[in-house]
Design a protein around this motif. Structure first.
Motif, PDB file in Angstrom:
ATOM      1  N   GLU A 164       4.364   7.459   7.747  1.00 43.67           N
ATOM      2  CA  GLU A 164       3.487   6.311   7.493  1.00 43.67           C
ATOM      3  C   GLU A 164       3.340   6.094   5.989  1.00 43.67           C
ATOM      4  O   GLU A 164       3.375   7.053   5.205  1.00 43.67           O
ATOM      5  CB  GLU A 164       2.100   6.541   8.109  1.00 43.67           C
ATOM      6  N   ARG A 165       3.179   4.826   5.633  1.00 40.55           N
ATOM      7  CA  ARG A 165       2.879   4.441   4.263  1.00 40.55           C
ATOM      8  C   ARG A 165       1.758   3.409   4.333  1.00 40.55           C
ATOM      9  O   ARG A 165       1.954   2.273   4.769  1.00 40.55           O
ATOM     10  CB  ARG A 165       4.109   3.836   3.566  1.00 40.55           C
ATOM     11  N   TRP A 166       0.549   3.801   3.942  1.00 39.09           N
ATOM     12  CA  TRP A 166      -0.613   2.911   4.011  1.00 39.09           C
ATOM     13  C   TRP A 166      -1.208   2.718   2.609  1.00 39.09           C
ATOM     14  O   TRP A 166      -1.210   3.637   1.792  1.00 39.09           O
ATOM     15  CB  TRP A 166      -1.710   3.509   4.901  1.00 39.09           C
ATOM     16  N   ARG A 167      -1.747   1.533   2.373  1.00 41.93           N
ATOM     17  CA  ARG A 167      -2.554   1.346   1.163  1.00 41.93           C
ATOM     18  C   ARG A 167      -3.468   0.145   1.337  1.00 41.93           C
ATOM     19  O   ARG A 167      -3.131  -0.839   1.997  1.00 41.93           O
ATOM     20  CB  ARG A 167      -1.683   1.181  -0.068  1.00 41.93           C
ATOM     21  N   ALA A 168      -4.641   0.254   0.721  1.00 43.07           N
ATOM     22  CA  ALA A 168      -5.630  -0.818   0.698  1.00 43.07           C
ATOM     23  C   ALA A 168      -6.129  -0.971  -0.730  1.00 43.07           C
ATOM     24  O   ALA A 168      -6.271   0.010  -1.472  1.00 43.07           O
ATOM     25  CB  ALA A 168      -6.788  -0.492   1.634  1.00 43.07           C
ATOM     26  N   TRP A 169      -6.416  -2.194  -1.153  1.00 41.94           N
ATOM     27  CA  TRP A 169      -6.830  -2.442  -2.536  1.00 41.94           C
ATOM     28  C   TRP A 169      -7.567  -3.773  -2.614  1.00 41.94           C
ATOM     29  O   TRP A 169      -7.488  -4.605  -1.716  1.00 41.94           O
ATOM     30  CB  TRP A 169      -5.623  -2.437  -3.454  1.00 41.94           C
ATOM     31  N   THR A 170      -8.251  -3.941  -3.740  1.00 35.96           N
ATOM     32  CA  THR A 170      -8.926  -5.205  -4.005  1.00 35.96           C
ATOM     33  C   THR A 170      -8.327  -5.886  -5.232  1.00 35.96           C
ATOM     34  O   THR A 170      -7.960  -7.061  -5.183  1.00 35.96           O
ATOM     35  CB  THR A 170     -10.430  -4.978  -4.227  1.00 35.96           C
ATOM     36  N   ALA A 171      -8.180  -5.192  -6.327  1.00 35.27           N
ATOM     37  CA  ALA A 171      -7.636  -5.793  -7.559  1.00 35.27           C
ATOM     38  C   ALA A 171      -6.242  -5.275  -7.829  1.00 35.27           C
ATOM     39  O   ALA A 171      -5.247  -5.966  -7.640  1.00 35.27           O
ATOM     40  CB  ALA A 171      -8.577  -5.508  -8.719  1.00 35.27           C
ATOM     41  N   GLU A 172      -6.131  -4.034  -8.243  1.00 32.61           N
ATOM     42  CA  GLU A 172      -4.842  -3.463  -8.594  1.00 32.61           C
ATOM     43  C   GLU A 172      -4.272  -2.679  -7.419  1.00 32.61           C
ATOM     44  O   GLU A 172      -4.950  -1.848  -6.819  1.00 32.61           O
ATOM     45  CB  GLU A 172      -4.999  -2.534  -9.805  1.00 32.61           C
ATOM     46  N   LYS A 173      -3.021  -2.944  -7.084  1.00 36.34           N
ATOM     47  CA  LYS A 173      -2.392  -2.305  -5.932  1.00 36.34           C
ATOM     48  C   LYS A 173      -2.085  -0.845  -6.266  1.00 36.34           C
ATOM     49  O   LYS A 173      -1.359  -0.559  -7.217  1.00 36.34           O
ATOM     50  CB  LYS A 173      -1.111  -3.034  -5.551  1.00 36.34           C
ATOM     51  N   PRO A 174      -2.613   0.126  -5.483  1.00 27.99           N
ATOM     52  CA  PRO A 174      -2.358   1.537  -5.765  1.00 27.99           C
ATOM     53  C   PRO A 174      -1.050   1.996  -5.114  1.00 27.99           C
ATOM     54  O   PRO A 174      -0.432   1.274  -4.333  1.00 27.99           O
ATOM     55  CB  PRO A 174      -3.558   2.234  -5.127  1.00 27.99           C
ATOM     56  N   ALA A 175      -0.637   3.203  -5.436  1.00 27.63           N
ATOM     57  CA  ALA A 175       0.491   3.815  -4.729  1.00 27.63           C
ATOM     58  C   ALA A 175       0.066   4.090  -3.289  1.00 27.63           C
ATOM     59  O   ALA A 175      -1.095   4.407  -3.018  1.00 27.63           O
ATOM     60  CB  ALA A 175       0.898   5.115  -5.424  1.00 27.63           C
TER      61      ALA A 175
END
Length: 1012
Positions: free
Chosen positions: A949-960
């Motif tokens: 799995e590869r998950w990410r959540a963000w508001t301003a800057e996209k994280p790793a």
């Protein structure tokens, strides 16, 4: 005065007490595990069989000991079954020696267009499912006096046999009750199925114990030294592996009672239910003197000796079997030669879950060479020792099919028949209607091009035999438990009754099978089950019954005409090329043999004599020979009888022999008057059971316990539970109810939950600590389409949230003020699937949206997910992508949060912003946008999957992205029950790596989640 215990004895006494204490502790632990597993299986069986809708017009007929529930369209069949139940009840109870304490719920349905029944011998709600479709004559169930009687007797025996409670339950059993009795818990599968088979034969005078089918299987396996070992009696894999519990198990139990005396089996069941019964081997040894495995070896030796004795007698009389044309493993059925005599058609099922149509090319030169080189399928061949000559079976050259038609979308083709042009094949396949119920329909296959065309839709027709003009066919329709012959227009798919002229009143409970149109189109030969046996019946094609409206000459005898002087026939009949005679299989000698039936009703002329069994004849053109099927211990071979094959002479003495025993004297089936049916009432069958679930993962765990209620049809489900957990796990309570009595399901849930993600060690989220109470509602609808499935839901809810985060630097500051959160949303999903055999592709698309207000601020969100799956040779690779975004002014409680496990306490409708991943701590990443990718590899025959799995959540800057690689076992793939979507059990471990926040570790997780 108490006497002191000497030191030596005291130490021994203490050690014994410690040992008993450890044993009791282990018993408590294992009983807890057992209780959870059995309850989990009970949840899996709360609703009716798959495909049947709880919202249908269900009706109920109540008798003294039964409640019979059925959809209104099954009323005739269900009413007849209800009339037979009380008489069957008294006979089974008297035979087994126990009377159930509760009324038994009987559910009548036909979800898979198949002959079957299921018994659920639970102590709190014993239940039986009866599938109304009758069996085929050549199946293991084909020998019956009355299908309803046989089916009910077998399944009710399970209830009487396996619901016997312990006669003196202990304190622990009273404190930790489970809804199964000791006989069910201790019995191997072969005991439960074998004994029900014994009773079906003893009380009906028919069924498997009285059948030449069971005798054929036992005889052939014994001759080849392939009777299953004791360890394999319960097996479900391999050729006829799943049937051995019935066939060999019943024969072994009959042998045991004959050896020990009448009533010995009843003593065994009583012993198993007593406190001193112990394990099944222990109870068995107490009654029969030796272990079940040891006595089974003796039984197997005796059966082999009897089979070899019968083989010797048959060989002395002279085997007439022709030549083995093709050795095959697994099942073979529906054999037929093409009209031009150049190709051979059959249905193959070489192993469990695999079935296809096969067409071989027939080489006349090869057939002549085979006939001259072999005598009765045997050659003289040199062994490894050049000075020794052995008589060995000849192995014909392996022939690969020229064309095959595999399963499509998991559904296998059946009943293939050549069209008159010899270029196309009409066959049957079961397809679902919109409610998921399977119906038999006709299809047309063109092997050269590979095209498949559907001819009928929801017609419940099968086993079609085309007329010579190719425009229509006669077929069998089994619908709502009633059987009839019909004619089908192959151009339009229109179905109309086939007129059967009768000199006497028509019995609506006659069963029809395998109609075959004569070469001139003027007559139809079919198998008709009446008066307790299958008979070969000749019917005319009149202007009223002809699909073309033409009148054919039919002769002067009354119709229908019985052929063979009432001899029982098994399997499909076949016309000779000139239409002067009919070939079919009969068991007049106790062995399935081919016979030639004359149209004037004279006694049939036998064509074969062999040690196994011959059936499914397929004559070649111009009387050049006859193909047929022959059963072996490895499968069903294709054999060929040459045209000059001599007729068998008189039979030799066959004792000792494995033949069907003389039919038991059984009381005639009596039908009692039954009350009128009333509308089904869910509360009349509602039961309450203990309920438990849990989830455990990184830094969080929760255990839920409570009660669950359900009715037998699955119309009303509810749970009430409380949850406790560790510092980070959710705690609280839930009350939920689901009503499925409408075309859509309605669910409502109230809950109170305390969550503390701030207590997590890997990722602390104190801003999400909350105590909330609320209500959620959901409307869910499903439908089945020709290309796949559709699912849609609308939901909404409101909660009162009390944040638990305290002000920074204020050790004892009061929590922030509570606020309200409300939302509404909708979700739709579509699944498309295309399979051919073990290979296929599936696509799925999910779309959703929601909008709400939290603490006075409005927000909205959209979600989308797509899944693609490729299956090759039983293994599958699936890739799922998800993307979500939010607008407006969401609070921290509304943001997309990656990680954490689902919980039975938390309503999914109010937490659509949570992305479940049980290997991660809750809210490992948060933001107004989310994207993720998951890939998994699994096998159809193995319950473990590997995933990344590869998950990410963000508001301003996209994280790793957070990366996971793991392995997971899902228990529902191990249990042979149809599980509801609301139940899931899993256990796994994953390597988890993240830079925002930073952690790198291997984490285990597990969960048992149930929602009504």
């Amino acid at each position: 005065m108490a006497r002191a215990i000497p030191n030596r004895n005291r130490r021994g006494f203490l050690r014994a007490g410690e040992k008993r204490g450890r044993q009791l502790a282990r018993h408590v632990r294992w009983r807890l595990v057992l209780e959870l597993f059995v309850l989990w299986c009970c949840f899996a069986s709360t609703g009716i069989a798959k495909g049947e809708l709880a919202s249908a017009n269900w009706r109920t007929i109540e008798t003294a000991h039964f409640r019979v529930h059925f959809p209104a369209r099954f009323e005739a069949w269900a009413g007849r079954a209800a009339g037979a139940l009380e008489g069957i009840h008294d006979r089974v109870v008297d035979f087994v020696g126990y009377t159930p304490l509760r009324k038994i719920d009987v559910v009548v349905s036909d979800p898979e267009a198949d002959a079957n029944g299921i018994a659920y011998p639970f102590l709190d709600r014993p239940r039986i499912e009866l599938w109304a479709s009758p069996p085929d004559p050549e199946s293991g169930l084909g020998d019956f006096r009355d299908w309803t009687e046989l089916l009910v007797t077998h399944e009710f025996t399970h209830i009487v046999h396996l619901t016997r409670p312990r006669n003196k339950p202990g304190v622990l059993e009273r404190f930790l009750p489970i809804p199964v009795g000791p006989v069910l818990f201790r019995s191997p599968r072969w005991v439960a199925e074998g004994y029900a088979t014994v009773v079906e034969g003893a009380l009906t005078g028919s069924g498997r114990p009285s059948s030449s089918y069971r005798a054929m299987v036992l005889r052939r396996f014994a001759i080849e030294g392939k009777l299953p070992s004791y360890a394999r009696l319960d097996a479900t894999s391999g050729w006829l592996g799943g049937s051995m519990a019935y066939l060999v198990g019943s024969s072994y139990l009959e042998w045991l009672e004959a050896r020990e005396g009448t009533g010995s089996l009843r003593r065994l069941w009583k012993r198993m239910a007593s406190r001193r019964g112990g394990t099944f081997p222990g109870a068995f040894r107490a009654v029969f003197g030796r272990s079940p495995a040891d006595l089974y070896d003796r039984f197997r030796a005796e059966m082999t000796a009897r089979a070899l004795g019968q083989e010797k007698g048959i060989e002395t009389a002279g085997i007439v079997a022709g030549d083995t044309w093709q050795r095959l493993e697994g099942g073979t059925a529906s054999l037929e030669v093409s009209p031009d005599g150049k190709r051979l058609l059959a249905r193959r099922s070489p192993r469990r879950g695999e079935a296809f149509l096969a067409i071989w090319t027939i080489s006349p030169t090869e057939s002549e060479a085979s006939a001259s080189a072999k005598r009765n399928g045997r050659d003289l061949a040199l062994t490894s020792d050049p000075n020794e000559i052995a008589d060995k079976p000849a192995d014909p050259l392996p022939r690969s099919p020229r064309w095959t038609l595999p399963r499509s979308n998991g559904r296998a083709p059946e009943d293939p028949r050549w069209m008159p042009d010899g270029e196309r094949v009409v066959f049957t396949r079961r397809e679902p209607s919109r409610d998921g119920v399977l119906h038999r329909d006709l299809f047309l296959w063109t092997p050269r091009s590979g095209s498949v065309v559907r001819l009928t839709r929801g017609a419940d027709v099968s086993d079609a035999s085309p007329f010579p003009d190719g425009r229509s066919a006669i077929a069998v329709r089994n619908r709502y438990g009633m059987s009839e012959l019909v004619r089908v227009d192959l151009a339009t798919g229109a179905v109309s009754p086939f007129a059967v002229a009768e000199t006497t009143a028509v019995d609506p409970w006659d069963v029809w099978s395998h109609p075959r149109v004569s070469p001139d189109g003027g007559r139809v030969a079919a198998l008709r089950h009446r008066e307790g046996k299958w008979e070969l019946t000749l019917l005319p094609v009149t202007p009223a019954s002809s699909a073309t409206g033409l009148a054919y000459p039919v002769g002067g005898s009354p119709y229908p005409r019985r052929l063979g002087a009432g001899v029982a026939v098994f399997g499909a009949p076949a016309w000779s090329a000139d239409g002067s005679r009919i070939e079919a299989a009969t068991d007049a000698s106790g062995v399935w043999e081919l016979a030639e039936f004359r149209l004037d009703g004279a006694a049939p002329r036998m064509r074969t004599r062999l040690t196994g069994g011959a059936y499914s004849p397929a004559p070649e053109n111009a009387g050049s020979g006859l193909f047929y099927l022959s059963l072996t211990a490895k499968g069903v071979d294709i054999a060929r009888l040459p045209p000059d094959s001599p007729a068998p002479g008189a039979d030799a003495e066959r004792l000792p022999a494995i033949l069907p025993p003389p039919a038991a004297e059984a009381s005639p089936l009596s039908l009692s008057p039954v009350p009128l049916a009333r509308p089904y009432r869910a509360f009349s069958t509602e039961i309450v059971r203990a309920f438990s679930a849990f989830s455990a993962g990184p830094d969080g765990g929760s255990w839920q316990a409570g009660v669950e209620g359900s009715d037998v049809v699955g119309r009303l489900d509810w749970i009430a539970a409380a949850a406790v957990g560790n510092a980070a796990g959710p705690r609280g309570g839930i009350g939920a109810i689901t009503w499925s009595g409408l075309p859509v399901s309605l669910s409502a849930q109230i809950f109170s939950a305390l969550e503390r993600p701030g207590a997590q060690r890997l990722v602390a989220r104190p801003e999400l600590d909350q105590d909330r109470r609320g209500v959620a509602i959901e409307v869910l609808g499903r439908t089945v389409m020709p290309w796949g499935r559709l699912r849609g839901e609308v939901y909404g809810g409101a909660t009162r949230v009390e944040p638990l985060e305290r002000s920074v630097g204020a050790a004892s500051a009061d929590p922030r003020d509570s606020f309200r959160r409300s939302l509404v949303g909708a979700h739709a999903a579509a699944d498309w699937r295309r399979d051919r055999g073990k290979n296929g592709i599936a696509l799925a698309l999910d779309l959703g949206g929601q909008a709400g207000r939290t603490d006075g601020s409005g927000w909205s969100g959209e979600t989308a997910a797509a899944r693609a799956e490729v299956r090759l040779a039983g293994a599958s690779l699936a890739v799922t992508g998800r993307a979500c975004r939010e607008g407006g002014s969401p609070t921290a409680f509304d943001l997309f949060a990656v990680g954490g496990a689902a919980s039975a306490v938390l309503p999914a409708a109010l937490d659509a912003n949570r992305i479940d991943s049980p290997a991660l701590p809750a809210a490992a990443q948060m933001g107004k946008r989310f994207e993720g990718l998951r890939a998994e590899v699994s096998s159809a025959g193995f319950p473990v999957l590997f995933y990344a799995e590869r998950w990410r959540a963000w508001t301003a800057e996209k994280p790793a992205p957070i990366r996971l690689e793991g392995i997971e076992l899902r228990l529902e793939r191990l249990v042979p029950l149809d599980l509801p979507e609301s139940l899931s059990f899993y256990v796994g471990a994953a390597r988890v790596r993240s830079t925002t926040p930073r952690f790198d570790s291997v984490r285990g997780y597990a969960g048992l989640i149930y929602r009504p």
